[in-house]
Write a protein that holds these residues in place. Structure first.
Motif, PDB file in Angstrom:
ATOM      1  N   MET A  18      -9.442   3.632   0.078  1.00  0.00           N
ATOM      2  CA  MET A  18      -8.091   3.497   0.932  1.00  0.00           C
ATOM      3  C   MET A  18      -8.229   5.076   1.749  1.00  0.00           C
ATOM      4  O   MET A  18      -7.300   5.765   0.904  1.00  0.00           O
ATOM      5  CB  MET A  18      -7.082   3.212   0.610  1.00  0.00           C
ATOM      6  CG  MET A  18      -6.941   1.806   1.304  1.00  0.00           C
ATOM      7  SD  MET A  18      -5.722   0.697   0.840  1.00  0.00           S
ATOM      8  CE  MET A  18      -4.654   1.053   2.790  1.00  0.00           C
ATOM      9  N   HIS A  25       1.271  -1.468   0.069  1.00  0.00           N
ATOM     10  CA  HIS A  25      -0.311   0.201  -0.098  1.00  0.00           C
ATOM     11  C   HIS A  25       1.282   0.638   0.095  1.00  0.00           C
ATOM     12  O   HIS A  25       1.613   1.231   0.506  1.00  0.00           O
ATOM     13  CB  HIS A  25      -1.015   0.029   0.952  1.00  0.00           C
ATOM     14  CG  HIS A  25      -1.647  -0.990   1.069  1.00  0.00           C
ATOM     15  ND1 HIS A  25      -2.850  -0.222   0.628  1.00  0.00           N
ATOM     16  CD2 HIS A  25      -2.282  -2.204   2.181  1.00  0.00           C
ATOM     17  CE1 HIS A  25      -3.741  -2.098   0.933  1.00  0.00           C
ATOM     18  NE2 HIS A  25      -2.795  -3.333   1.499  1.00  0.00           N
ATOM     19  N   CYS A  36      -3.667   6.116  -0.013  1.00  0.00           N
ATOM     20  CA  CYS A  36      -3.079   5.098  -0.764  1.00  0.00           C
ATOM     21  C   CYS A  36      -2.614   5.180  -2.065  1.00  0.00           C
ATOM     22  O   CYS A  36      -3.434   5.259  -2.735  1.00  0.00           O
ATOM     23  CB  CYS A  36      -4.039   3.771  -0.304  1.00  0.00           C
ATOM     24  SG  CYS A  36      -2.994   2.732  -1.296  1.00  0.00           S
ATOM     25  N   HIS A  81      -9.062   0.378  -3.664  1.00  0.00           N
ATOM     26  CA  HIS A  81      -7.781   0.937  -3.414  1.00  0.00           C
ATOM     27  C   HIS A  81      -8.587   2.303  -3.246  1.00  0.00           C
ATOM     28  O   HIS A  81      -7.712   3.224  -3.096  1.00  0.00           O
ATOM     29  CB  HIS A  81      -7.127   0.840  -5.744  1.00  0.00           C
ATOM     30  CG  HIS A  81      -5.687   1.944  -5.097  1.00  0.00           C
ATOM     31  ND1 HIS A  81      -5.113   2.260  -4.282  1.00  0.00           N
ATOM     32  CD2 HIS A  81      -5.760   3.642  -6.194  1.00  0.00           C
ATOM     33  CE1 HIS A  81      -4.033   3.595  -4.549  1.00  0.00           C
ATOM     34  NE2 HIS A  81      -4.753   4.223  -5.879  1.00  0.00           N
ATOM     35  N   GLU A 137      -0.554   3.649  -3.796  1.00  0.00           N
ATOM     36  CA  GLU A 137       0.282   2.094  -4.393  1.00  0.00           C
ATOM     37  C   GLU A 137      -1.427   1.548  -4.912  1.00  0.00           C
ATOM     38  O   GLU A 137      -2.007   1.177  -4.431  1.00  0.00           O
ATOM     39  CB  GLU A 137       1.027   1.042  -3.601  1.00  0.00           C
ATOM     40  CG  GLU A 137       2.835   1.885  -3.494  1.00  0.00           C
ATOM     41  CD  GLU A 137       3.501   2.235  -4.668  1.00  0.00           C
ATOM     42  OE1 GLU A 137       3.177   1.501  -5.837  1.00  0.00           O
ATOM     43  OE2 GLU A 137       3.825   3.153  -4.814  1.00  0.00           O
ATOM     44  N   TYR A 138      -1.698   1.383  -6.516  1.00  0.00           N
ATOM     45  CA  TYR A 138      -2.314   0.639  -6.786  1.00  0.00           C
ATOM     46  C   TYR A 138      -2.630  -0.594  -6.286  1.00  0.00           C
ATOM     47  O   TYR A 138      -1.807  -1.477  -5.727  1.00  0.00           O
ATOM     48  CB  TYR A 138      -3.124   0.630  -7.819  1.00  0.00           C
ATOM     49  CG  TYR A 138      -3.834  -0.803  -8.049  1.00  0.00           C
ATOM     50  CD1 TYR A 138      -5.169   0.044  -8.261  1.00  0.00           C
ATOM     51  CD2 TYR A 138      -3.805  -1.666  -8.499  1.00  0.00           C
ATOM     52  CE1 TYR A 138      -6.205  -0.271  -8.599  1.00  0.00           C
ATOM     53  CE2 TYR A 138      -4.911  -2.455  -8.791  1.00  0.00           C
ATOM     54  CZ  TYR A 138      -6.618  -1.752  -8.971  1.00  0.00           C
ATOM     55  OH  TYR A 138      -7.383  -2.594  -9.303  1.00  0.00           O
ATOM     56  N   CYS A 139      -3.706  -1.064  -5.249  1.00  0.00           N
ATOM     57  CA  CYS A 139      -3.562  -2.619  -4.057  1.00  0.00           C
ATOM     58  C   CYS A 139      -5.015  -3.236  -4.655  1.00  0.00           C
ATOM     59  O   CYS A 139      -5.312  -4.549  -3.631  1.00  0.00           O
ATOM     60  CB  CYS A 139      -3.868  -1.764  -2.973  1.00  0.00           C
ATOM     61  SG  CYS A 139      -5.350  -0.767  -2.088  1.00  0.00           S
TER      62      CYS A 139
HETATM   63 CU1  CUA Z   1      -3.442   0.662  -0.835  1.00  0.00          CU
HETATM   64 CU2  CUA Z   1      -3.900   1.412  -2.669  1.00  0.00          CU
END
Ligand code: CUA
Length: 160
Positions: free
Chosen positions: A152, A106, A141, A149, A143-145
């Motif tokens: 978040m 993340h 966040c 996503h 960062e693609y999670c």
């Molecule tokens: Cu956690 Cu994007």
């Protein structure tokens, strides 16, 4: 006879250069490959929620105008210790942020500040931020999670 001697010298020079080159490449690989984003501390992501300080996320006063903010992330939320995901921080406070993730990678960015780190499972990320101005800052966040996503985020409220 003389030629033979020069050949030996050149051969030694060639081998020496090659070894030097490999050593430099090796050191570089070691330095970059073994350095997590912002701290060298590690933790077992499977049980991190039971280990201090991540068993109690949130803001703790640790000194005069000095705080520790513990954040535990998982898909797809920031656990900052409050139900409404809002952290109230007194204006001017120096905050030592410590964060990690229980599952996937993340991002941790407090928009409008220098706080920007990548959270990797198994690694503890740390940064320090002094909140000099009143206002609301979004913790997000970056960062693609996965599918959640965009959901978040949390909020930092700097109050006088
Ligand atoms: Cu956690 Cu994007």
């Amino acid at each position: 006879m003389h030629l033979h001697k020069y050949e030996k010298i050149w051969l030694a020079f060639g081998i020496g250069s090659l070894i030097l080159f490999l050593v430099i490449v090796g050191i570089n690989a070691f330095v970059t490959g073994h350095q997590p984003p912002s701290s060298d501390k590690t933790v077992d992501p499977q049980v991190v929620g039971e280990i201090a300080p991540f068993n109690k996320p949130g803001l703790k006063k640790i000194g005069k105008n000095e705080y520790q903010l513990v954040v535990l992330t998982s898909a797809f939320s920031f656990d900052v210790g409050t139900q409404d995901k809002v952290v109230e921080i007194p204006k001017g406070a120096k905050v030592h942020i410590i964060a990690t993730t229980k599952d996937v990678v993340h991002g941790f960015e407090i928009a409008g500040t220098n706080a920007n780190m990548m959270l990797e499972p198994g690694h503890i990320s740390e940064t320090t931020q002094t909140f000099r101005e009143e206002g609301e800052f979004t913790l997000l966040c970056n960062e693609y999670c996965g599918s959640g996503h965009h959901l978040m985020h949390a909020k930092i409220k700097v109050v006088d």
